[in-house]
Design an enzyme around this catalytic site. Structure first.
Site, PDB file in Angstrom:
ATOM      1  N   GLU A 147     -11.410   6.727   5.618  1.00  0.00           N
ATOM      2  CA  GLU A 147     -10.688   6.787   6.884  1.00  0.00           C
ATOM      3  C   GLU A 147      -9.493   5.836   6.959  1.00  0.00           C
ATOM      4  O   GLU A 147      -8.397   6.272   7.313  1.00  0.00           O
ATOM      5  CB  GLU A 147     -11.664   6.559   8.050  1.00  0.00           C
ATOM      6  CG  GLU A 147     -12.496   7.807   8.290  1.00  0.00           C
ATOM      7  CD  GLU A 147     -13.826   7.559   8.966  1.00  0.00           C
ATOM      8  OE1 GLU A 147     -14.040   6.443   9.475  1.00  0.00           O
ATOM      9  OE2 GLU A 147     -14.657   8.474   8.988  1.00  0.00           O
ATOM     10  N   ASP A 169      -9.996  -0.599  11.283  1.00  0.00           N
ATOM     11  CA  ASP A 169     -10.507   0.658  11.848  1.00  0.00           C
ATOM     12  C   ASP A 169     -11.877   0.438  12.481  1.00  0.00           C
ATOM     13  O   ASP A 169     -12.888   0.385  11.795  1.00  0.00           O
ATOM     14  CB  ASP A 169     -10.582   1.694  10.708  1.00  0.00           C
ATOM     15  CG  ASP A 169     -11.137   3.043  11.161  1.00  0.00           C
ATOM     16  OD1 ASP A 169     -11.492   3.180  12.349  1.00  0.00           O
ATOM     17  OD2 ASP A 169     -11.208   3.962  10.324  1.00  0.00           O
TER      18      ASP A 169
END
Lengths: 591, 253
Positions: A147, A169
């Site tokens: 991600e 993140d």
């Protein structure tokens, strides 16, 4: 090859994107939302709901509603609904199928290939499970990407200047941090770190616990056993968390939450941002260590970072932004959308894999992603020691071999125990596979030469082989989970999923046909009542007969249980009725 | 292992780090499997390029492996038993020979280590060196006053290019003080890799390994309790190893 879509399969929300005209665009779902809640529910009538429909009914149907299934990926977790046990892959596949459908409607063509993102800190087993979920949803998963890397790719497409960036993140269920270097059209991950069980859900939980405690303190009622009340508190806690990102204080009001001898009791509680920060301080602080580790592994100081990107909904929390600033000495950038960049990056990678001609801004050639393996890989050697073969943050693909020997005299087999993790002792790491190399020529300890080879492909998926250099005997495995689904199981799951999809389809069609029939009936009856006198007796009789025939057909069964044959019968009866009632003036009815 | 990493990347023997990086990126754009989806050999080729690049950028990681491979010599029969199953009584199980030499940890045994005479200091004192910069001196002071958190914060501010073995050593001491043992262990290993001859670093590394042994011994997962007899036995065995295997180590499964 058809177009490859990019999917961000998140803990709380998922989204899908595709590259169009050199840009990655988010595909809205059929309800027009740019992200779909990662929630699946089974109604009492057996219908399956996904996304916001499922989420909205969670409070009244909490036992049959599944959210945050990503936290269970790669584990033995199962949920039993109506006698069938579903694992995390199958539930995730339902969300993926929904996203795939949105993409097909948007593109107007079948979609069979996808790039799916996973937290960088996902281990091998969790990656495999994600791949399996894709397969069950009818998608060839062309690549699993991390991600934060995906976010960096989305950022890099517009900002190709040579620089080092940090991606922080904090999503719904996982925390990742990556240090990435962009330059010469290459997006290179230098180091990555994280915590697989830290995210927005934990913040919700902290607020939920606080509300429960407060309710108990003021009203002397413990609601922890009341499933419906807890679900309402959880939803309110999440809402309060979101509000506290923009306001200094918020009030949680839940009327009729419980009752005592004096009647219903309401929850009314004000939470300030300061209180929220106090409740979640521990969680925010937990992100500091992975950040420092990643910087250390990349071998750079925070001052060498050109940019700090925030990704994931939880980075909207002011205390989180403050922490990032404190850790890096930099004002985090707001130049990318924290909810959408991950899916966009996946779409970009999909375009690269399908041979597209995307370019990184400011570079002449194509765009290339170099990712790393997040955790060290080792095998167990004498004394329960984890002997490392591949260091964490090695660039993929990795091919590495090393020669080992036997520990005991006349040992004829060795047990290759493959581990993932950073701890020096085998048992403190995660076992990701085990196999035996047999038939080693009997010799004194230390004589045989056994070559152990690790190959990690660009998806981060590992293959281990062991070879006796003396006899040439070889044994290898591709790492799979204990609960990894066999090919047959996956095939079965695909068939099941397709069957459900077909059932869902017929259910939807039946609903449409029945409601149309109902509308036709109402209109005919109204018109008949109004124009009764102008009609011939025979005509009236005919219309009435057709009406009662249609009525019988649509009330014989509930729409959920109808077959396509029965639907055709209804459609035919509708035609007949329309024909018979052609003489009537039905301005309102439009078939 | 690759024989000539310079050749793999197509750079000269005295190429600078920037030149190596540039060449590496060019190679990746030619050979990365993403760009050759139908070529099964692409991953292998790229794996080689990755390894060559890593060898040139982090040479210390490979020093030990090189030694192992060049001088590989199967070691003669030692009465060491497999502790894989964890059932056999006398395994070398308690001492982690396997851990030696891995990742270039050229750890050498002393009898102190074997018999646990070595004193384990809870807080490590660090001495200033003449060529420490004033900034590094403040870090040393922080460590000696056990202000580990602050020392770590300062260490983190030092840019990557200036992180030498001394940096890794100080980071290891501070991290250990802070309780981050795994990280500290990695850092001291790195320091030893970068400067194998430094006795201070080696001493700290040995303390770590010794601590691990104690930890293993106490945990008693693999072998039943260590009797004196058994210890003796292993001591001899290990001493044997020291004498015979001064050079390359092999790894026991």
């Amino acid at each position: 090859m058809s177009r490859i879509i990019g999917i961000d399969l998140g803990t709380t929300n998922s989204s899908v994107a595709v590259v169009e005209g050199g840009k990655a665009v988010i595909i809205p779902n059929e309800r027009g939302e740019r992200s779909t809640p990662s929630v699946v529910a089974f109604t009492n009538s057996g219908e399956r709901l996904t996304g916001s429909l499922a989420r909205r009914q969670a409070a009244v149907n909490s036992a049959r509603t599944i959210s945050s299934v990503k936290r269970h990926m790669g584990t033995e977790w199962k949920i039993s609904i109506d006698g069938k046990a579903y694992n995390a892959q199958e539930i995730s596949a339902m969300i993926l199928r929904d996203l795939r459908k949105s993409a097909e409607e948007y593109l107007g063509e079948p979609v069979t290939d996808a790039v799916i993102t996973v937290p960088a800190y996902f281990n091998d087993i969790q990656r495999q499970a994600t791949k399996d979920a894709g397969r069950i949803a009818g998608l060839n998963v062309q690549r699993i990407i991390n991600e934060p890397t995906s976010a960096a790719l989305a950022y890099g497409l517009d900002h190709g200047a040579a620089q080092k960036i940090m991606v922080y993140d904090l999503g719904g269920g996982t925390f990742d941090v990556s240090i990435i270097e962009i330059g010469d059209g290459v997006v290179e991950v230098l180091a990555t770190g994280g915590d697989n069980h830290l995210g927005g859900d934990d913040f919700d939980q902290a607020v939920t616990d606080y509300l429960v405690r407060e309710f108990q303190r003021t009203e002397r009622i413990d609601v922890r056993k009341d499933v419906a009340a807890m679900q309402r508190i959880r939803e309110a806690a999440e809402q309060a968390k979101k509000e506290l990102s923009v306001t200094e204080s918020t009030t949680v009001q839940l009327p009729y939450l419980s009752q005592n001898q004096n009647g219903p009791v309401h929850l009314d509680c004000t939470i300030t941002r300061a209180k929220f920060n106090e409740l979640t301080r521990e969680l925010v602080n937990r992100t500091a260590i992975p950040v420092q580790n990643a910087l250390n592994d990349a071998g750079i100081a925070a001052s060498e970072l050109g940019k700090v990107l925030l990704v994931g909904g939880s980075t909207r929390i002011p205390a989180v932004q403050q922490k990032v600033k404190e850790l890096t000495g930099k004002e985090p950038s707001h130049s990318i959308n924290p909810d959408e960049c991950v899916a966009q990056g996946a779409a970009i990678q999909g375009e690269v894999l399908s041979g597209g001609s995307l370019q990184l801004a400011g570079s002449d050639g194509g765009i290339l992603l170099l990712d790393v393996t997040p955790l060290s890989l080792s095998i167990e050697t004498v004394g329960g020691v984890a002997s490392r073969l591949v260091e964490r943050n090695s660039t993929l693909p990795v091919h590495y071999s090393q020669i080992f020997t036997t520990a005991a005299p006349f040992q004829s087999s060795v047990d290759i125990h493959v581990l993932q993790g950073e701890r020096p002792m085998a048992r403190d790491n995660k076992t990701i596979g085990r196999f035996k190399l047999k038939g080693i020529k009997k010799a004194m300890a230390g004589v045989p030469q056994i070559e152990v080879t690790f190959d990690i492909d660009t998806n981060g998926i590992l293959k281990v082989s062991a070879k006796d250099l003396d006899t040439g005997k070889e044994q290898s495995i591709t790492i799979t989970a204990n609960n990894k689904m066999s090919d047959e199981e996956i095939e079965q799951a695909i068939r099941d999923a397709e069957q459900y999809a077909a059932e869902d389809q017929i259910r939807r069609d039946a609903m449409t046909v029945c409601s149309e029939a109902q509308m036709l009936l109402t209109n005919v009856e109204q018109a008949l009542a109004a124009e009764k006198k102008q009609l011939e007796k025979a005509e009236r009789k005919q219309i009435k007969e057709e009406c009662s025939r249609l009525k019988k057909l649509i009330t014989k069964k509930t729409p959920e249980k109808m077959t396509y044959g029965e639907l055709d019968e209804i459609k035919a009866a509708m035609k007949d009725l329309e024909y018979a009632s052609a003489c009537l003036n039905m301005s309102e009815y439009r078939p | 292992m690759i024989e000539n990493p310079h050749q793999v990347l197509g750079v000269s023997q005295n190429a600078t780090q920037d030149e190596i990086k540039k060449a590496y990126r060019q190679k990746t754009k030619l050979y990365h499997p993403d760009l050759h989806p139908d070529d099964p050999g692409a991953a292998r080729k790229m794996g080689e390029i990755n390894e060559a690049y890593d060898m040139l950028m982090n040479p210390e990681k490979y020093a030990a492996r090189k030694a192992q491979q060049q001088g590989y010599r199967p070691s003669g029969g030692y009465s060491q038993q497999s502790s894989q199953t964890g059932q056999q009584g006398y395994g070398g199980g308690q001492y982690q020979y396997g851990g030696y030499g891995q990742n270039g940890t050229a750890g050498d045994f002393t009898f102190e280590d074997l018999f646990g005479f070595g004193s384990w200091q809870e807080s490590q004192r660090v001495t200033e060196l003449p060529n420490d910069t004033p900034f590094v001196r403040t870090i040393v002071q922080d460590i000696n006053y056990q202000r580990y958190q602050r020392a770590l914060q300062k260490l983190m501010q030092i840019p990557g290019a200036e992180r030498n073995s001394r940096w890794y050593y100080l980071a290891a001491v501070a991290n250990r003080g802070q309780g981050n043992t795994v990280q500290a262990y990695e850092q001291i290993q790195r320091a030893v890799q970068m400067e194998p001859g430094n006795m201070t670093y080696q001493r700290l590394l040995r303390q770590f390994q010794q601590q691990q042994q104690t930890y293993q011994r106490n945990a008693g997962n693999h072998n039943t309790g260590a009797s004196d007899m058994q210890r003796m036995c292993m001591g001899i065995c290990a001493a044997n190893m020291c004498c015979n295997l001064c050079g390359p180590f092999s790894f026991y499964i």
